[in-house]
Motif scaffolding. Structure first.
Motif, mmCIF file in Angstrom:
data_model
loop_
_atom_site.group_PDB
_atom_site.id
_atom_site.type_symbol
_atom_site.label_atom_id
_atom_site.label_comp_id
_atom_site.label_asym_id
_atom_site.label_seq_id
_atom_site.Cartn_x
_atom_site.Cartn_y
_atom_site.Cartn_z
ATOM 1 N N ASP A 1 -7.882 90.531 1.399
ATOM 2 C CA ASP A 1 -6.699 90.756 0.587
ATOM 3 C C ASP A 1 -6.138 89.395 0.177
ATOM 4 O OD1 ASP A 1 -4.280 91.382 -0.542
ATOM 5 O OD2 ASP A 1 -3.429 92.322 1.232
ATOM 6 N N PRO A 2 -6.077 89.072 -1.124
ATOM 7 C CA PRO A 2 -5.592 87.748 -1.534
ATOM 8 C C PRO A 2 -4.124 87.516 -1.195
ATOM 9 C CG PRO A 2 -5.862 89.176 -3.446
ATOM 10 C CD PRO A 2 -6.450 89.908 -2.281
ATOM 11 N N LEU A 3 -3.403 88.581 -0.819
ATOM 12 C CA LEU A 3 -2.028 88.418 -0.351
ATOM 13 C C LEU A 3 -1.965 88.313 1.168
ATOM 14 C CD1 LEU A 3 -1.549 89.424 -3.315
ATOM 15 C CD2 LEU A 3 0.498 90.556 -2.456
ATOM 16 N N PHE A 4 -3.128 88.458 1.817
ATOM 17 C CA PHE A 4 -3.273 88.312 3.266
ATOM 18 C C PHE A 4 -2.339 89.249 4.038
ATOM 19 C CE2 PHE A 4 -4.692 84.304 1.422
ATOM 20 C CZ PHE A 4 -5.929 84.159 2.037
ATOM 21 N N LEU A 5 -2.168 90.457 3.532
ATOM 22 C CA LEU A 5 -1.291 91.418 4.180
ATOM 23 C C LEU A 5 -2.045 92.427 5.034
ATOM 24 C CD1 LEU A 5 1.278 92.089 1.311
ATOM 25 C CD2 LEU A 5 1.621 90.761 3.406
ATOM 26 N N ARG B 1 0.615 83.997 9.800
ATOM 27 C CA ARG B 1 0.597 85.291 9.148
ATOM 28 C C ARG B 1 1.417 85.265 7.860
ATOM 29 N NH1 ARG B 1 -3.012 85.677 11.942
ATOM 30 N NH2 ARG B 1 -3.492 87.192 13.581
ATOM 31 N N ALA B 2 1.000 86.092 6.890
ATOM 32 C CA ALA B 2 1.756 86.264 5.657
ATOM 33 C C ALA B 2 2.990 87.126 5.932
ATOM 34 C CB ALA B 2 0.883 86.922 4.596
ATOM 35 N N VAL B 3 4.025 86.896 5.144
ATOM 36 C CA VAL B 3 5.253 87.683 5.236
ATOM 37 C C VAL B 3 5.387 88.487 3.953
ATOM 38 C CG1 VAL B 3 7.755 87.641 5.521
ATOM 39 C CG2 VAL B 3 6.329 85.921 6.684
ATOM 40 N N GLU B 4 5.535 89.799 4.085
ATOM 41 C CA GLU B 4 5.586 90.691 2.928
ATOM 42 C C GLU B 4 7.019 90.892 2.459
ATOM 43 O OE1 GLU B 4 4.041 94.576 3.630
ATOM 44 O OE2 GLU B 4 3.855 95.058 1.487
ATOM 45 N N TYR C 1 4.236 91.540 -3.097
ATOM 46 C CA TYR C 1 4.639 90.144 -2.902
ATOM 47 C C TYR C 1 4.423 89.739 -1.447
ATOM 48 C CZ TYR C 1 7.443 91.049 -7.153
ATOM 49 O OH TYR C 1 7.870 91.391 -8.404
ATOM 50 N N SER C 2 4.033 88.478 -1.251
ATOM 51 C CA SER C 2 4.024 87.894 0.092
ATOM 52 C C SER C 2 4.168 86.385 -0.037
ATOM 53 C CB SER C 2 2.741 88.244 0.856
ATOM 54 O OG SER C 2 1.622 87.547 0.323
ATOM 55 N N TYR C 3 4.572 85.750 1.057
ATOM 56 C CA TYR C 3 4.563 84.293 1.090
ATOM 57 C C TYR C 3 3.953 83.836 2.404
ATOM 58 C CZ TYR C 3 8.866 84.574 3.924
ATOM 59 O OH TYR C 3 9.793 84.854 4.892
ATOM 60 N N LEU C 4 3.405 82.624 2.393
ATOM 61 C CA LEU C 4 2.632 82.113 3.517
ATOM 62 C C LEU C 4 3.297 80.872 4.101
ATOM 63 C CD1 LEU C 4 -0.826 82.181 1.681
ATOM 64 C CD2 LEU C 4 0.196 84.032 3.025
ATOM 65 N N PRO C 5 3.181 80.660 5.404
ATOM 66 C CA PRO C 5 3.679 79.402 5.979
ATOM 67 C C PRO C 5 2.882 78.232 5.418
ATOM 68 C CG PRO C 5 2.414 80.649 7.597
ATOM 69 C CD PRO C 5 2.601 81.557 6.418
ATOM 70 N N PRO C 6 3.484 77.052 5.291
ATOM 71 C CA PRO C 6 2.787 75.904 4.683
ATOM 72 C C PRO C 6 1.570 75.429 5.469
ATOM 73 C CG PRO C 6 4.903 75.247 5.607
ATOM 74 C CD PRO C 6 4.877 76.735 5.646
ATOM 75 N N SER C 7 1.430 75.894 6.714
ATOM 76 C CA SER C 7 0.266 75.536 7.526
ATOM 77 C C SER C 7 -0.848 76.568 7.424
ATOM 78 C CB SER C 7 0.686 75.396 8.999
ATOM 79 O OG SER C 7 1.257 76.622 9.470
ATOM 80 N N PHE C 8 -0.686 77.571 6.576
ATOM 81 C CA PHE C 8 -1.581 78.722 6.543
ATOM 82 C C PHE C 8 -3.033 78.338 6.269
ATOM 83 C CE2 PHE C 8 -3.313 82.702 4.716
ATOM 84 C CZ PHE C 8 -2.939 83.591 5.705
ATOM 85 N N ALA C 9 -3.252 77.350 5.413
ATOM 86 C CA ALA C 9 -4.618 76.959 5.040
ATOM 87 C C ALA C 9 -5.077 75.689 5.753
ATOM 88 C CB ALA C 9 -4.714 76.767 3.531
ATOM 89 N N SER C 10 -4.354 75.261 6.780
ATOM 90 C CA SER C 10 -4.672 74.011 7.477
ATOM 91 C C SER C 10 -5.359 74.281 8.807
ATOM 92 C CB SER C 10 -3.398 73.203 7.733
ATOM 93 O OG SER C 10 -2.759 72.848 6.531
ATOM 94 N N ILE C 11 -6.227 73.367 9.198
ATOM 95 C CA ILE C 11 -6.806 73.385 10.540
ATOM 96 C C ILE C 11 -5.824 72.730 11.508
ATOM 97 C CG2 ILE C 11 -8.707 72.577 11.975
ATOM 98 C CD1 ILE C 11 -10.480 72.694 9.475
ATOM 99 N N ASP C 12 -5.476 71.470 11.232
ATOM 100 C CA ASP C 12 -4.411 70.798 11.966
ATOM 101 C C ASP C 12 -3.090 71.206 11.326
ATOM 102 O OD1 ASP C 12 -2.528 69.099 13.035
ATOM 103 O OD2 ASP C 12 -3.703 67.277 12.778
ATOM 104 N N LYS C 13 -2.314 72.011 12.039
ATOM 105 C CA LYS C 13 -1.119 72.616 11.468
ATOM 106 C C LYS C 13 -0.011 71.604 11.173
ATOM 107 C CE LYS C 13 -2.896 76.695 11.621
ATOM 108 N NZ LYS C 13 -3.268 77.412 10.383
ATOM 109 N N ASN C 14 -0.157 70.376 11.654
ATOM 110 C CA ASN C 14 0.839 69.351 11.364
ATOM 111 C C ASN C 14 0.603 68.659 10.025
ATOM 112 O OD1 ASN C 14 2.352 69.547 13.805
ATOM 113 N ND2 ASN C 14 0.676 68.511 14.876
ATOM 114 N N ARG C 15 -0.542 68.942 9.409
ATOM 115 C CA ARG C 15 -0.888 68.262 8.162
ATOM 116 C C ARG C 15 -1.220 69.291 7.084
ATOM 117 N NH1 ARG C 15 -5.244 65.504 7.899
ATOM 118 N NH2 ARG C 15 -6.387 66.420 9.639
#
Length: 529
Positions: free
Chosen positions: A253-257, A270-273, A294-308
Motif C-alpha cells: 500500500d503506497p500509503l503504508f496503512l 508506522r504511518a498515521v491515517e 490520507y496518511s503521513y509518515l514519520p521523517p525516519s520512515f525511510a531511514s535505516i539509521d533513524k537519526n539521519r
C-alpha cells in the motif's frame, strides 16, 4: 471464496462467454477479418509510448484480472540460448475463463473486444493486447481455451507481416489463421509445477523476438515488475495472485496503512491515517463515488539509521516507494493509474514524500479524470480539480505538511536512540546494521567481525567494529573508503581469475548498482578488463 461469491463469478463468466459469442458472430458475419489498418500502422503502433515494459505487461495482467483469473503468472523463457541472464521469451499465463476460438482472432485486432466501453473492469478499449506485446517484441502468440474446450492459438509476426504473409488475394492485410495450440516446453514445465490440477481454462500471451527490452537482465526486469506491480495491484492481489517465475508478489500500500504488508514490518515506524473522505460525482451518462485516503509518515520512515535522513545507503526498502509514488496517487477500479506531482494549487517537493494521498475513482468517471487508452496516466479536468478542492484536498495537503514539519522539528530536538534493524526481505540489498544477540556471525565472546547477519538473515556492516569507530578506535575508516577498498579488491581479483569469475563479479556489481537506483544506466560496460 464463499459459495455465493463463487456462484456470482460463475454467472458473470457465463455472461462474458456469451457476449464473446455474440460479438464474434457479428464480426464474422460482416465478412473478412482484417486488421482494419495497413501494415504500416502495425509497425508504427510499436511506438505507442509505454513508459516501460512493465506498463506494457500490466495491460496483459489487466486482461487476465478482468477474465476472473485467480492466478496470473509472468514466466521467462530462454529458447535459443544457454544463458538464463536475459530472456528470449516472455509469457503471461492466467487461469481466467479464456476465449472462444473465434474470439482469439478478434483479440489480435486493434479495437477487437466485446468489452468496448465497459466500465465494470480494468479495460474497455481493446488496444491493450496487440499494443503492449508489439511494444516489447516483434512476434506474439495468443493461446486460449474455455473450460471443456481445446486450446487454440494465433500468431502474429511483424517480419512475416512485412514479407506479405498475411496479405490475401485482394491485397488486404488479414488476421493470421487459427490453429491448434503448441505450448512451448518452458511453459508446459511451468504449468506442471504450479498448476497441479492442470490448466483447464485461461489465456497465454507469448512474446518473442524481444528487440525492445528496457532491462539487460531477467533479474532487473523481474525486480521492476515486482516492485511496481506490488503497488499497482495491491488492492487486487487478495483475489488474484500475481507471480513472477513462480515467486508471488506481495502487496504494498503506497500509503503504508496496511500493517500486514512486508514493508510495514521492517521496523517500528508506522504511518498515521487521517479521516478518509468520500463524495458523489454525477455527470451526463455516468455516476460514481470518489474516495480520498490520507496518511503521513514519520521523517525516519525511510531511514535505516533513524537519526539521519534517508540518503544513499541510509535509505531502507521503503524509500523507492516514497520516491516513485510521490504526489497524489490516482487509482481506478482498485488499480493504480498515475501519480501527479503538480496540481492547480501546489507542487510536491522532496520533503512531501512523507505525506501520502490517494484519489480512488470508478471507470464511470473516466472522462472527468482523463484516463488514457493505455491506462498509464490521467489528465484531471478543471471540473474535477474543483470537486477535489471542495472535498477538502487543499486543506488536507497543508495539514499533512504541517504534521510532518512538526515531527521533523521534534526529531531535531530529541534525537532517537539508534535501534537494531533487521531486514525482513531476503532479497533486499546489503545494509548497515547494529549487532544483535541473534547474529549468526557476531556471537557473544567472539572477536568482532566486520560483517554480521541479523536474525532475519540479512547481511550487514557491523558499525560497532573498531574499524568503523566502535570501541576505542581513534581513527575510524569512512564508509566511502571502505567501499572503495572493496571495489579495488573485486577489480584486482576479477582480473587475476578466470573469465567466469570476472562475469560473476560483473553481474554482482551491476545488480548492486541497480539496487541503489534502478534508473542508473548499466555499469557492465566498464567492468570488463
Amino acid at each position: 471464496m464463499t459459495p455465493q461469491s463463487h456462484q456470482s463469478v460463475t454467472q458473470r463468466v457465463i455472461a462474458d462467454i456469451s457476449a464473446q459469442a455474440r460479438y464474434a458472430a457479428q464480426k464474422h458475419k460482416a465478412g473478412k477479418l482484417g486488421l482494419t489498418v495497413p501494415d504500416a500502422f502495425v509497425r508504427g503502433i510499436r511506438h505507442l509510448g509505454y513508459r516501460s515494459n512493465v506498463e506494457a505487461i500490466a495491460e496483459l495482467v489487466d486482461n487476465a484480472i478482468q477474465a476472473y483469473a485467480e492466478h496470473v503468472d509472468i514466466v521467462f523463457g530462454y529458447e535459443g540460448t544457454e544463458s538464463k541472464k536475459k530472456p528470449t521469451q516472455i509469457a503471461v499465463l492466467d487461469d481466467g475463463h479464456g476465449m472462444t476460438p473465434d474470439m482469439i482472432q478478434l483479440a489480435m485486432m486493434w479495437g477487437g473486444t466485446h468489452r468496448e466501453n465497459d466500465r465494470s473492469g480494468l479495460g474497455r478499449y481493446g488496444y491493450g493486447l496487440p499494443c503492449s506485446t508489439m511494444s516489447i517484441g516483434k512476434r506474439f502468440t495468443v493461446v486460449s481455451k474455455v473450460a471443456g474446450g481445446l486450446a487454440k492459438q494465433v500468431t502474429l509476426d511483424l517480419d512475416e507481416l512485412n514479407g506479405g504473409k498475411y496479405t490475401d488475394d485482394d491485397g488486404d492485410t488479414v488476421i493470421p489463421s487459427l490453429c491448434d495450440a503448441q505450448i512451448p516446453d518452458f511453459l508446459t514445465d511451468y504449468i506442471d509445477r504450479f498448476y497441479p490440477d492442470g490448466w483447464n481454462s485461461g489465456t497465454i500471451v507469448l512474446i518473442e523476438k524481444l528487440d525492445r527490452l528496457d532491462w539487460a537482465t531477467t533479474l532487473g526486469f523481474a525486480k521492476h515488475l515486482n516492485r511496481q506491480f506490488s503497488v499497482t495491484y495491491h488492492k487486487l492481489l487478495a483475489s488474484t495472485l500475481i507471480s513472477i517465475d513462480g515467486d508471488p508478489i506481495s502487496p504494498t500500500d503506497p500509503l503504508f496503512l496496511n500493517s500486514s504488508d512486508l514493508l510495514c514490518q521492517i521496523d517500528d515506524d508506522r504511518a498515521v491515517e487521517l479521516e478518509p473522505v468520500k463524495f458523489d460525482v454525477a455527470m451526463s451518462g455516468g455516476f460514481g463515488k470518489v474516495f480520498l485516503r490520507y496518511s503521513y509518515l514519520p521523517p525516519s520512515f525511510a531511514s535505516i539509521d533513524k537519526n539521519r535522513d534517508a540518503v544513499g545507503l541510509n535509505a531502507n526498502e521503503r524509500f523507492p516507494v516514497l520516491k516513485d509514488y510521490h504526489g497524489i496517487i490516482f487509482s481506478r477500479n482498485g488499480r493504480l493509474i498515475d501519480c501527479k506531482t503538480k496540481t492547480p494549487w501546489t507542487t510536491f517537493i522532496n520533503n512531501d514524500r512523507y505525506i501520502r494521498i490517494e484519489v480512488e475513482f470508478p471507470a464511470s468517471l473516466d472522462e472527468l479524470f482523463g484516463v488514457t487508452t493505455a491506462k498509464q496516466q490521467i489528465s484531471v479536468s478543471p471540473e474535477m480539480w474543483d470537486r477535489l478542492r471542495e472535498a477538502g484536498l487543499v486543506k488536507a495537503i497543508e495539514q499533512l505538511r504541517g504534521r510532518v514539519r512538526s515531527l521533523k522539528s521534534e526529531r531535531a530536538r530529541t534525537p532517537a536512540i539508534a535501534p537494531t534493524f533487521e531486514r525482513s526481505n531476503p532479497r533486499s540489498s546489503i545494509g548497515r546494521s547494529q549487532p544483535t544477540v541473534h547474529s549468526e556471525i557476531q556471537q557473544k565472546g567472539a572477536p568482532p567481525s566486520l560483517l554480521l547477519r541479523t536474525s532475519s538473515g540479512a547481511l550487514g556492516i557491523n558499525l560497532a567494529h573498531p574499524a568503523f569507530g566502535g570501541g576505542d578506535q581513534p581513527d575510524p575508516v569512512a564508509l566511502q573508503d571502505a567501499l572503495e577498498a572493496l571495489l579495488h579488491v573485486l577489480d584486482v581479483r576479477g582480473r587475476e581469475r578466470s573469465a567466469a569469475r570476472r562475469q560473476i563479479i560483473s553481474e554482482i556489481l551491476s545488480d548492486w548498482s541497480q539496487s541503489l537506483d534502478p534508473d542508473l544506466s548499466s555499469i557492465a560496460n566498464i567492468l570488463s578488463p
